[in-house]
Design an enzyme around this catalytic site. Structure first.
Site, short mmCIF file in Angstrom:
data_model
loop_
_atom_site.label_atom_id
_atom_site.label_comp_id
_atom_site.label_asym_id
_atom_site.label_seq_id
_atom_site.Cartn_x
_atom_site.Cartn_y
_atom_site.Cartn_z
CE LYS A 62 80.51 18.98 28.44
NZ LYS A 62 81.10 20.24 28.89
N GLY B 261 102.73 28.33 31.07
CA GLY B 261 103.01 26.90 30.99
C GLY B 261 102.36 26.20 29.81
CB SER B 262 98.97 25.08 29.06
OG SER B 262 98.19 26.20 29.36
CD1 TRP C 192 90.32 23.06 42.33
CD2 TRP C 192 91.81 23.12 40.66
NE1 TRP C 192 90.50 24.38 41.96
CE2 TRP C 192 91.40 24.45 40.94
CE3 TRP C 192 92.74 22.91 39.63
CZ2 TRP C 192 91.91 25.56 40.25
CZ3 TRP C 192 93.23 24.01 38.95
CH2 TRP C 192 92.81 25.32 39.25
CG ASP D 105 101.12 26.40 37.72
OD1 ASP D 105 101.74 27.46 37.63
OD2 ASP D 105 101.00 25.58 36.79
CG HIS E 192 100.15 31.02 37.40
ND1 HIS E 192 100.00 32.29 36.90
CD2 HIS E 192 99.01 30.35 37.09
CE1 HIS E 192 98.82 32.38 36.30
NE2 HIS E 192 98.20 31.21 36.41
CG HIS F 183 90.04 34.24 31.41
ND1 HIS F 183 91.01 34.88 32.14
CD2 HIS F 183 89.88 33.03 31.97
CE1 HIS F 183 91.40 34.08 33.11
NE2 HIS F 183 90.74 32.97 33.04
CB CYS G 187 95.91 32.07 33.09
SG CYS G 187 95.63 30.45 33.82
N1 GLN Z 1 100.62 25.93 34.23
C1 GLN Z 1 99.20 25.92 34.04
C2 GLN Z 1 98.87 26.29 32.61
O1 GLN Z 1 99.55 27.10 32.06
C3 GLN Z 1 98.51 26.88 34.99
C4 GLN Z 1 97.01 26.82 34.82
C5 GLN Z 1 96.24 27.61 35.86
O2 GLN Z 1 96.74 28.48 36.50
N2 GLN Z 1 94.99 27.33 36.02
O3 GLN Z 1 97.93 25.83 32.03
ZN ZN Z 2 96.33 30.57 35.88
#
Ligand code: GLN
Ligand code: ZN
Length: 771
Positions: free
Chosen positions: A24, A446-447, A575, A613, A655, A708, A740
């Site tokens: 990496k 959220g983030s 995960w 989520d 989500h 993204h 997201c």
């Molecule tokens: N709540 C998370 C964020 O906003 C959701 C992330 C995800 O869906 N992978 O980061």
């Molecule tokens: Zn997401």
């Protein structure tokens, strides 16, 4: 002349990223321009040399073809594409005059360049690994375009080894490809099989020339039922491919491996071709009744996909049973070991007891070597190792924490009422009254951007250079900024931004009983990206509230509703490395009960909206259709168990992202969340017709901002997306949000984008109110 026999013990593949993620780091340095292609190649060659040595020290033979030559700089499917010259037209300038592609070109296909979007990425069978989707059309000019695999085998031969080259087989390669953009309607890549086979034939001949006695062609495509090509065509292609490759004059012996499940009707088809050995996944899969063969059966009895020390005696029994089906039996792993970290002994912070139950890649190689010895020299010669493995299993079964009476009693006492909330109309009325949200409510997932400062504070707290109180104050300062920002932009439902979370699963794993986290347990998720899944080893419970303090602090800063933020049970399982000693559904319900307690505490503390989520809901869907209903039953059930304890006035959000959701849209509806946000901007609202068809009656926020990419969407673009949603979904249900979380984005683009999202929302509100 006698043909070489298949090695009694082997593995299908080994981690390639390096024990300390050396690959990496080297690949990313090459991208950054700080090392040359030659330096990167030298690092890779060194890693391959270390791997070969290590595998021999763990018990594989140096010269019997038991060591897989399975290195990749980025992805094994991209490797196959580049080997056979399947370069998308937009990248054709990367192909040099002699038809080959260099390392920089290889990475460009994976990562894109300027206007040329990278190859699409999607999930590799039932793992968390993501591969690059090849694009095949009438224009694809198949030819041997890379000699990398040939050079790696030669490199091994020169240093005194005889390794077994591994490449994705031709049928799976085409099944995993998509039709290129210009291809005619109804075109399928599998139509090109006859043009592709001569390239594989040429490759096989070249591998023989550099000393390969066996080649491994991976055909997991044959076990999957999530493939669009009709089964009879898949079987016919399998027959044609392996009859043709078997007819190559000077070729290695052919070993076809089928990881990730049962071959079912493809097994007899493979057996009817002249290949020499077939690899079966006997962890996930079974063998059709009455099957018998003269070929070597390579039993994948050691799980390549999890991190548990196997029941060696049980595995050995499976191998002995194979002896009834074939005169020649060998042992291997069920899948490549690249789904597991390198070495349990690299984890000084895990308890010795836990470590004695685990097997990462190196330990699994050791287990294969033991079973191979048993096959060769008789069971009695390995009895001590079989006994030691059984003792470890027994210890694990009875260990404190693996079975927790209180958790089990609570699970046993569950009734259907625990899985269901009241009538939606009543909930809606209560929520409208409690929350007072406008038409087209706006929120985020959220983030917020994870800045360098946040990471520095986390690292400083971890290494003890700041106190817990200092760390918490740094996070609170971050939350204050994020709240102020959301208020100034005008968002309706406020989040705290998740600065305290390194990872949305590991954060909960660190705060729940029953989980352990590793220090060096990295596995490749795609390209140079690695994750460090937690180990879920025992019954799950929540020793104390996890997120309540952060959410209530956030609510104290604003009169607007704050949304509490949790990760759902299915995603936590997907995960993590999960226990293999009870059904997943039972584990999911334990996680759900812990989350249910957290939700109750959030609600009691005055948080009126809670998001759970589940981005991985689609990801865990089994490969075989017959397993879908059972999976959807427990996965949906665990979400409902986590969320059904709240009052009518409390609004539950969920989500989803990362996939196409058409096939699971009914399951998403069954989650019974009050509001569902779902990735949609990237596909220009492709999911909206599915939502409409499923009769979704509750709130839904199809994403209007593709997070993204660093691109800022214009007001018009967002307006169009909102209008598309409003065209198919009743107005009252539509929410406006990004695709997201924003944690991978920078602040400037985030602020600009959200500002445009709000401007678009206001414009649409105006237009609809005046209409
Ligand atoms: N709540 C998370 C964020 O906003 C959701 C992330 C995800 O869906 N992978 O980061
Ligand atoms: Zn997401």
């Amino acid at each position: 002349m006698t043909s070489p026999t298949f090695p009694t013990g082997s593995i299908l593949g080994y981690p390639r990223i390096g024990r300390r993620r050396e690959l990496k780091k080297a690949v990313e340095s090459f991208w950054a321009g700080s090392i040359t292609a030659e330096q990167l190649e030298a690092t890779a060659a060194e890693l391959r040399a270390v791997t070969r040595q290590r595998l021999v020290s763990l018990g594989l033979g140096a010269t019997d073809s038991s060591i897989p030559e399975a290195f990749s700089y980025y992805d094994q499917v991209l490797d196959a594409a580049v080997t056979v010259g399947a370069v998308p037209t937009r990248f054709s300038s990367l192909v040099r005059a002699d038809g080959t592609i260099d390392l920089a070109g290889y990475f460009t296909i994976a990562r894109g360049e300027g206007q040329n979007t990278p190859a699409e990425m999607t999930k590799w069978f039932d793992s968390n690994y993501h591969y690059l989707v090849p694009e095949i059309g009438p224009e694809t000019d198949f030819h041997l375009a890379s000699d990398r695999l040939i050079r790696e085998v030669a490199e091994a031969t020169t240093s005194g080894y005889r390794t077994r080259p591994v490449i994705v087989g031709p049928v799976t390669f085409l099944l995993l490809s998509k039709a290129s953009e210009g291809a005619p309607e109804g075109y399928q890549p599998l139509d090109r099989l006859d043009d592709l086979l001569p390239v594989y034939a040429e490759l096989l001949a070249a591998l023989t020339a550099v000393g390969a006695e066996w080649v491994q062609l991976d055909e997991p495509g044959l076990v999957s039922e999530s493939i669009d090509v009709p089964r009879d065509q898949v079987l016919a292609a399998t027959k044609r491919a392996y009859d043709a490759l078997s007819a190559v004059p000077a070729r290695p012996q052919i070993f076809v491996a089928a990881p990730y499940g049962s071959l079912d009707d493809a097994l007899a088809v493979l057996d009817s071709t002249p290949i020499e050995a077939i690899g079966l996944d006997l962890v996930r899969g079974t063998i059709p009744e009455g099957f018998h063969t003269e070929k070597t059966i390579v039993g994948g009895v050691i799980d390549g996909h999890n991190i548990w020390r196997s029941d060696l005696a049980g595995a050995f029994d499976k191998l002995e049973n194979l002896r009834e089906l074939s005169p020649s039996v060998a042992v291997t792993t069920s899948t490549s070991l690249f789904h597991t970290p390198h070495d349990v002994n690299d984890e000084p912070l895990l308890s010795d007891q836990l470590k004695s139950w685990l097997a990462f890649a190196d330990q699994k190689v050791g287990q294969v070597a033991v079973l191979a010895k048993g096959l060769a020299e008789g069971k009695a010669t390995i009895q001590p190792q079989l006994d030691a493995a059984s003792a470890a299993l027994n210890d694990r079964h009875h260990a404190v924490g693996v079975r927790d009476g209180a958790v089990r009693a609570r699970e046993a006492a569950l009734t259907p009422a625990d899985f269901s909330r009241g009538d939606y109309a009543t909930r809606l009325a209560a929520q409208d009254a409690a929350l007072g949200l406008p038409f087209l409510p706006t929120t985020t997932i959220g983030s917020f951007p994870q800045t360098g400062d946040i990471r520095k504070s986390r690292a400083a707290f971890a290494n003890g250079s700041i106190t817990e109180e200092q760390y918490k104050e740094a996070m609170r300062a971050e939350i204050r900024n994020v709240v102020e920002l959301q208020e100034s932009i005008g968002l309706d439902v406020i989040v705290h931004g998740e600065p305290e979370r390194n990872d949305m699963v590991q954060y909960f794993a660190e705060n729940l009983d029953g989980f352990a986290v590793t220090q060096n347990g990295w596995v490749q998720s795609y390209g140079s990206r690695c994750t460090r899944p937690s180990i879920l080893w025992g019954d799950v419970s929540r020793p104390s509230p996890i997120t309540v303090e952060w959410s209530t602090y956030t609510q104290s800063l604003t009169p607007k509703p704050v949304k509490g933020m949790l990760t759902g049970p299915v995603t936590i399982l997907a995960w993590s490395f999960v226990r293999d000693d009870q059904p997943l559904g039972e584990t999911a319900n334990q996680v759900a009960l812990a989350l249910r307690d957290e939700i109750a505490d959030l609600e009691a503390a005055g948080i009126g909206i809670i998001q759970v989520d589940e981005p991985a809901l689609r990801e865990l869907l089994p490969l075989k259709k017959k397993d879908h209903a059972g999976y959807l039953d427990w996965s949906v059930g665990s979400f409902r168990l986590a969320t059904a304890g709240v009052a009518d006035r409390t609004q539950i959000h969920t989500h989803l992202c990362y996939s196409e959701f058409g096939v699971v849209i009914d399951a998403i509806n069954n989650l019974d969340a009050d509001v569902t946000s779902i990735e949609a901007a990237r596909s220009k609202m492709e999911v909206v017709p599915d939502i409409q068809r499923s009769g979704f009656g509750r709130g839904i926020g199809p994403g209007v901002y593709d997070i993204h990419s660093p691109r800022v969407p214009s007001i018009d673009e967002v307006t169009d997306l909102i209008e598309i949603a409003l065209g198919s979904i009743p107005e009252r249900q539509v929410w406006v949000n990004p695709d997201c979380g924003l944690k991978t984005r920078g602040y400037d683009e985030t602020v600009e984008s959200l500002t445009n999202v709000l401007a678009a929302t206001r414009a649409v509100r105006e237009a609809h109110i005046h209409a």
